[in-house]
Design an enzyme around this catalytic site. Structure first.
Site, mmCIF file in Angstrom:
data_model
loop_
_atom_site.group_PDB
_atom_site.id
_atom_site.type_symbol
_atom_site.label_atom_id
_atom_site.label_comp_id
_atom_site.label_asym_id
_atom_site.label_seq_id
_atom_site.Cartn_x
_atom_site.Cartn_y
_atom_site.Cartn_z
ATOM 1 C CB SER A 69 34.519 -34.577 -2.221
ATOM 2 O OG SER A 69 35.041 -34.158 -0.988
ATOM 3 C CD GLN A 70 30.114 -32.897 -7.907
ATOM 4 O OE1 GLN A 70 30.657 -31.895 -7.465
ATOM 5 N NE2 GLN A 70 29.204 -32.855 -8.844
#
Ligand code: SAH
Length: 223
Positions: A69-70
């Site tokens: 994920s970011q």
């Protein structure tokens, strides 16, 4: 793991810039979260050919159609768990093991469930190499939680669910929090549910897009 000093210092600089520009400038204020995100080498959780991108402001592929994920999204989810270091936490969706490593620093005991055995095995090895011993990674359908180790003070789901899986609510301790993206396959909202003696409260924060949660209480077993 030994690495050339030049590369290592580039990663360190990129990581500090990530914390300052992507996290502090948005609404990440939890000092423990900022500290561990500054410490944990995110580049070690992606493949060699992705390492130069490890500190950029977005998700990255980790194989098997999944993503790490970011950084901002990871930090936001961790901040919403509001951990002080004494908790038992459950993570659904180990993936690369990056967020698992952060949880190992932020909580006392970590259980992390991953649907895909290859990703689980790889993450388990990497976390061991990094010296994390307060974690168990289990290959299983995390949409059902981990009843044998419940209750949990925090549960974080890193894949998108069509609705909140009821076993996860049942496995929260009093005062415990569940952070989960809920919505359609294309877009979700990040929810933070807190359990109280007399029920639950729900807070909604950002719009987001995660890979689908598979399994019995997710989309479908092949989804
Ligand atoms: N936190 C991870 C994100 C990985 S993406 C990271 O930082 O790398 C989401 C992960 O959830 C994928 O690895 C996917 O295989 C896993 N997943 C999807 N459905 C699941 C389920 N029902 N149980 C456990 N893991 C699941």
């Amino acid at each position: 793991m030994p690495e050339s000093t030049g590369k290592e210092s580039n990663h360190l600089r990129a990581r500090q810039a990530m914390v300052d520009e992507q996290l502090r400038r948005r609404q990440i204020t939890d000092t423990r979260v900022l500290e561990v995100m500054g410490d944990i080498p995110r580049h070690r959780f992606v493949s060699l050919d992705q390492q130069a991108e490890a500190y950029t402001d977005g998700p990255l592929p980790i194989g098997e159609g999944q993503t790490i994920s970011q950084p901002y999204m990871v930090a936001l989810m961790l901040q919403q768990l509001s951990l002080n270091g004494h908790e038992r936490v459950l993570e659904i969706g180990t993936g690369s093991g990056y967020q698992t490593a952060l949880l190992c620093r932020l909580a006392k005991e970590v259980y992390s469930l991953e649907y895909l055995p290859d990703l689980a095995n790889q993450a388990r090895r990497l976390l061991q190499q990094c010296g994390f011993h307060n974690v168990r990674i289990i290959t299983s359908d995390g949409s059902l939680g981990l009843p044998q180790y419940a209750p949990f003070d925090g549960i974080v789901v890193t894949a998108a669910a069509p609705k909140i899986p009821s076993p996860l609510l049942d496995q929260l301790a009093d005062g415990g929090r569940l952070v989960i993206p809920v919505g359609t396959r294309d877009q979700q909202e990040l929810l933070c549910i807190t359990k109280h003696p007399d029920g639950y409260t729900e807070e909604r924060s950002v719009k987001c897009r995660f890979v689908p949660l598979r399994g019995e209480k997710g989309w479908t077993s092949d989804g």
